[in-house]
Design an enzyme around this catalytic site. Sequence first.
Site, PDB file in Angstrom:
ATOM      1  N   CYS A 247     -42.264 -67.001  22.755  1.00 44.68           N
ATOM      2  CA  CYS A 247     -42.166 -65.183  22.690  1.00 44.68           C
ATOM      3  C   CYS A 247     -43.461 -64.670  22.073  1.00 44.68           C
ATOM      4  CB  CYS A 247     -41.078 -64.893  22.106  1.00 44.68           C
ATOM      5  SG  CYS A 247     -40.572 -63.193  22.405  1.00 44.68           S
TER       6      CYS A 247
ATOM      7  N   HIS B 198     -37.256 -67.221  25.523  1.00 39.37           N
ATOM      8  CA  HIS B 198     -36.990 -67.863  24.571  1.00 39.37           C
ATOM      9  C   HIS B 198     -36.066 -68.932  25.101  1.00 39.37           C
ATOM     10  CE1 HIS B 198     -37.610 -65.149  21.093  1.00 39.37           C
ATOM     11  NE2 HIS B 198     -37.543 -64.119  22.037  1.00 39.37           N
TER      12      HIS B 198
ATOM     13  N   GLU C 121     -34.786 -71.425  23.388  1.00 39.68           N
ATOM     14  CA  GLU C 121     -33.627 -71.696  22.557  1.00 39.68           C
ATOM     15  C   GLU C 121     -32.432 -70.694  22.907  1.00 39.68           C
ATOM     16  OE1 GLU C 121     -35.664 -68.417  20.396  1.00 39.68           O
ATOM     17  OE2 GLU C 121     -36.273 -70.014  21.549  1.00 39.68           O
TER      18      GLU C 121
END
Length: 230
Positions: free
Chosen positions: A101, A209, A211
């Site tokens: 990001c 992202h 994650e």
Amino acid sequence: MSTRREAPAMSATGSAASTRGGTVDVAVVDYGLGNLRSVTRGLERAEAAVDITDDPAAVAGADGIVLPGVGAFGEGMDNAGPFREVLVEAADEGTPLFGICLGMQMLLSTSEEADHAGEGDAEGLDLIPGTNRHFAGDLKVPHMGWNELHVEREHPLVEGVDGEYAYFVHSYYADPEDDAAVVARTDYGLAFPSVIANDAGTVFGTQFHPEKSGETGLRILENFVDVCAE
């Protein structure tokens, strides 16, 4: 300065991460603007041993480096200033460097965000020459939600994710000087680069992202750990 080591956990997807020999040491750079715990959990699932560190000296010996980030470009570069030299040196040495990001945007040369915020020319790491640009027109910003990844060229980071969906939250997008730096694109008013990499393929980043991107994100993180193990 502090360093925190997280033990590796078993992979949920049975990728090559579960069959490599030895442990891969990944340094997650803590410069005050990253979602560190979520990234660390994903890397643990990919069987990496993770050091979350705010000490530039602790980054130098890692098998791979993750530069996460949320927030403004200028503030990010200010906070990460102590890491600039070690990150550039690691990139020169071929150590895999993964920006996420804001961390991906910081790999570029500069950003329109700095001008918009009245900060003048905030200099990025310039590891992938280019500029971060604001979404124009009537597009709703930030771009937020799940969007499809369209892989344009081979790179080990994106193995197995063409056509899959990832989670984005951003108002600026990367515009590399060289189109060859674009690994994947995503459509949001325009086909913007959602994964980029340098010529050597060892410095790369995702605008989304991983994650927060479910199994697609876990596959990305496992691919990264496999790159570090090579």
